[in-house]
Design an enzyme around this catalytic site. Structure first.
Site, PDB file in Angstrom:
ATOM      1  N   PHE A 170       4.120  -0.053   4.912  1.00 20.22           N
ATOM      2  CA  PHE A 170       4.600  -1.058   5.457  1.00 20.22           C
ATOM      3  C   PHE A 170       3.841  -2.160   5.246  1.00 20.22           C
ATOM      4  O   PHE A 170       3.709  -3.073   6.325  1.00 20.22           O
ATOM      5  CB  PHE A 170       4.977  -0.631   7.046  1.00 20.22           C
ATOM      6  CG  PHE A 170       5.362   0.725   7.400  1.00 20.22           C
ATOM      7  CD1 PHE A 170       6.616   1.213   6.323  1.00 20.22           C
ATOM      8  CD2 PHE A 170       4.699   1.311   8.186  1.00 20.22           C
ATOM      9  CE1 PHE A 170       7.030   2.403   6.861  1.00 20.22           C
ATOM     10  CE2 PHE A 170       5.445   2.805   8.663  1.00 20.22           C
ATOM     11  CZ  PHE A 170       6.451   3.321   7.708  1.00 20.22           C
ATOM     12  N   HIS A 171       3.041  -2.511   4.397  1.00 20.07           N
ATOM     13  CA  HIS A 171       2.278  -3.720   3.926  1.00 20.07           C
ATOM     14  C   HIS A 171       2.764  -4.589   2.937  1.00 20.07           C
ATOM     15  O   HIS A 171       2.020  -5.005   2.124  1.00 20.07           O
ATOM     16  CB  HIS A 171       0.860  -3.316   3.797  1.00 20.07           C
ATOM     17  CG  HIS A 171       0.371  -2.541   4.938  1.00 20.07           C
ATOM     18  ND1 HIS A 171      -0.930  -1.797   4.608  1.00 20.07           N
ATOM     19  CD2 HIS A 171       0.723  -2.309   6.338  1.00 20.07           C
ATOM     20  CE1 HIS A 171      -1.050  -1.233   5.827  1.00 20.07           C
ATOM     21  NE2 HIS A 171      -0.566  -1.465   6.828  1.00 20.07           N
ATOM     22  N   PRO A 172       4.073  -4.879   2.728  1.00 13.67           N
ATOM     23  CA  PRO A 172       4.317  -5.725   1.791  1.00 13.67           C
ATOM     24  C   PRO A 172       3.913  -6.952   1.974  1.00 13.67           C
ATOM     25  O   PRO A 172       4.021  -7.925   2.965  1.00 13.67           O
ATOM     26  CB  PRO A 172       6.066  -5.712   1.669  1.00 13.67           C
ATOM     27  CG  PRO A 172       6.291  -5.630   3.319  1.00 13.67           C
ATOM     28  CD  PRO A 172       5.009  -4.660   3.874  1.00 13.67           C
ATOM     29  N   HIS A 193       0.725  -1.133   0.001  1.00  8.28           N
ATOM     30  CA  HIS A 193      -0.030   0.072   0.033  1.00  8.28           C
ATOM     31  C   HIS A 193       0.660   1.059   0.112  1.00  8.28           C
ATOM     32  O   HIS A 193       1.648   1.507   0.885  1.00  8.28           O
ATOM     33  CB  HIS A 193      -0.890  -0.143   1.226  1.00  8.28           C
ATOM     34  CG  HIS A 193      -1.925  -0.982   1.123  1.00  8.28           C
ATOM     35  ND1 HIS A 193      -2.217  -1.595   2.305  1.00  8.28           N
ATOM     36  CD2 HIS A 193      -2.706  -1.445   0.310  1.00  8.28           C
ATOM     37  CE1 HIS A 193      -3.358  -2.738   1.853  1.00  8.28           C
ATOM     38  NE2 HIS A 193      -3.473  -2.358   0.559  1.00  8.28           N
TER      39      HIS A 193
END
Length: 538
Positions: free
Chosen positions: A473-475, A299
């Site tokens: 920080f949503h890999p 995101h």
């Protein structure tokens, strides 16, 4: 001991002690007959800033808490390379993240089921969210109590956020009470993973209560290099501590739970991945799975900033020494106030345009502003209307850059690389302006500081999105689930790596598509469900 000779044999070896790994260690060691080894490359969570909620300001970018990964220069972000924080500690990123409890949308998981991934629809996964939940609200069909994963409401309110919520309602975004019932369209205050004003990480919830089990061994500072395969079966894990190689063998299964950045690297160093790429990186291919390290989704948050007057924000409070002292006192005495703050307290989900059936934008409204996380706040009162595209169509990659375990990963997120993502980025900035222009905020004279009122054309707004955009920080997705015959899939619907016995991936990297919201609790759900499947298959 000879090179490669394992010192001990376990039933299950878990590579990675982050959000997923802590759940797996808890569930797999519940049967005293199972010997379980958990290997975590980071350290113990014995630092105050892992526990005081506002500690993310000090943990992100700190080598004690963060692996300090960076992306390659991103063409869609006007050539900028981004810091790519990941938790370097037991509990993983749940020890440094925003603490927001968010499941996503029912449609996300129903989409997985429609891909042929049996058992991953919303009705299938909701019981696994409930199994470990400990919500401060009374139980109902969407929430439970008594589990390990504590969920509470924020312990601070800001008038500026209440007024922004009023403005969002005036802009057509309805108020709702709960983002976690399957449809998160609307505005509400985020629920957080905290307990009485302290961060509640996966280590605190799932791991620490079971560390006394004699059949569970936890080793920190153990960086997993690779899995060694013999006769088609994963048998041994090679890991490094203080520069020395160690080996552990599994009679049952080896489970990679090192996250979307590190799990594909372990697979590639084990010889599992795209054969041509492995040869280029100095690794002998053992199994060609070209989907390893592909399908990266994240995101991208775009962070417009608005100056305000006549209303308090954290910028002004932090600059005032007396107010700063009172913040600390409030936390010490009552576990309340700004030190309990998640980075965002209030959110809104909305459709960027009518073509989307469910909300595809998420706003994280923050009563503060800064240029970069980990650096100081701006010297004026302001709020940030951070907004992200929940379902990006851009796809990136994370691959090893060389054969060594210390070689930094090559991260290429490819943000804004599709026409749809570029269009949604422009629409999201227009939505921020639409909300801020409402009468509820007029008394505070909001003034657009970034990108600035002179940025008006779609072309300039897209350029500004590239300047302001950063990871939230949503890999996910770099070892994705798929069906047999799906050339890009790495694991099946039971999270087993195709072509290797006794090896699974159980973490955010298995998501085929990213969930419509913050990804930590969906990762914990995946681990809960994965643990059950491992025990069933045993």
């Amino acid at each position: 001991m000879a090179e490669g000779q394992p010192s001990e044999i376990y039933d299950y070896i878990i590579a990675g002690g982050g959000s997923a790994g802590c759940v797996l260690a808890n569930r797999l060691s519940a049967d005293p007959r199972n010997r379980v080894l958990l290997l975590e490359g980071g350290g113990k969570d014995n630092w105050i800033w892992f526990h005081v909620p506002v500690g993310y300001l000090f943990a992100i970018g700190n080598p004690r808490a963060d692996w300090l990964f960076k992306t390659a220069p991103e063409p869609g972000l006007n050539g900028r390379a981004l810091a790519y924080p990941r938790g370097k500690v037991l509990g993983g990123s749940s020890a440094i993240n925003a603490m927001i409890y968010m499941r996503g949308q029912a449609r996300d998981y129903d989409g997985w089921r429609q891909m042929g991934l049996t058992g991953w629809g919303w009705d299938d996964v909701l019981p696994f969210f409930l199994k470990h939940e400990d919500h401060e609200n009374p139980p109902n069909e969407f929430h439970a109590e008594g589990g390990e994963w504590r969920v509470e409401h924020p312990r601070i309110r800001w008038e500026i956020l209440d007024r922004i919520r009023d403005a969002a309602e005036q802009a057509g975004i309805p108020r709702i009470e709960d983002f976690n019932c399957g449809d998160n369209t609307g505005s509400s205050y985020f629920q957080v993973n905290q307990k009485r004003g302290r961060r509640w990480s996966a280590a605190r919830g799932f791991l620490k209560p079971v560390l006394h089990r004699p059949n569970l061994r936890v080793i920190t500072g153990a960086v997993v290099d690779r899995v060694e395969i013999a006769e088609g079966r994963a048998q041994t894990v090679r890991y490094f501590m203080d520069g020395a190689a160690h080996f552990a063998a599994a009679r049952g299964e080896i489970i990679l739970s090192a996250g979307a950045v590190a799990s594909p690297g372990i697979l590639e160093r084990s010889g599992i991945g795209d054969a041509d790429l492995l040869k280029e990186r100095g690794i002998e291919p053992r199994l060609h799975l070209h989907g390893v390290g592909a399908n990266l989704q994240d995101h991208l948050q775009i962070r417009p900033v608005y100056k305000v007057t006549g209303i308090r924000t954290l910028n002004g409070d932090y600059a005032n020494l007396l107010r700063r002292a009172l913040m600390g006192l409030d936390y010490l005495l009552r576990r309340r106030g700004p030190l309990t703050m998640a980075p965002s307290q209030m959110g809104a989900f909305v459709r960027s345009s009518p073509e989307y059936e469910t909300a595809n934008l998420e706003f994280h409204f923050q009563p503060l502003s800064l240029d970069v996380w980990g650096e100081g706040l701006h010297p004026f009162d302001a709020f940030t209307a951070s907004v992200c595209n929940l379902r990006p169509t851009s796809r990136g990659t994370i691959h090893i850059s060389g054969p060594g375990v210390a070689d930094q990963p090559d991260i290429r997120a490819n943000y804004l690389s599709t026409e749809e993502d570029r269009r949604v980025a422009v629409e999201s900035l227009k939505w921020a302006r639409h909300i801020v222009s409402q009468p509820a905020l007029a008394p505070y004279k909001p003034e657009e500081y970034k990108p600035g009122p002179n940025v008006t054309s779609d072309e300039d707004l897209l350029l500004a999105a590239g300047d302001l955009g950063t990871t939230i920080f949503h890999p996910v997705g770099t070892a994705r689930m798929g069906t047999a015959g799906d050339a890009g899939a790495v694991v099946d619907a039971r999270l087993r790596v195709f072509g290797v016995e006794g090896l699974r991936v159980v973490d955010a990297s298995v998501m085929p598509t990213i969930t419509s919201g913050n990804t930590n609790s969906p990762t914990i759900m995946i681990a809960e469900k994965g643990a059950q499947m491992i025990l069933e298959d045993a």
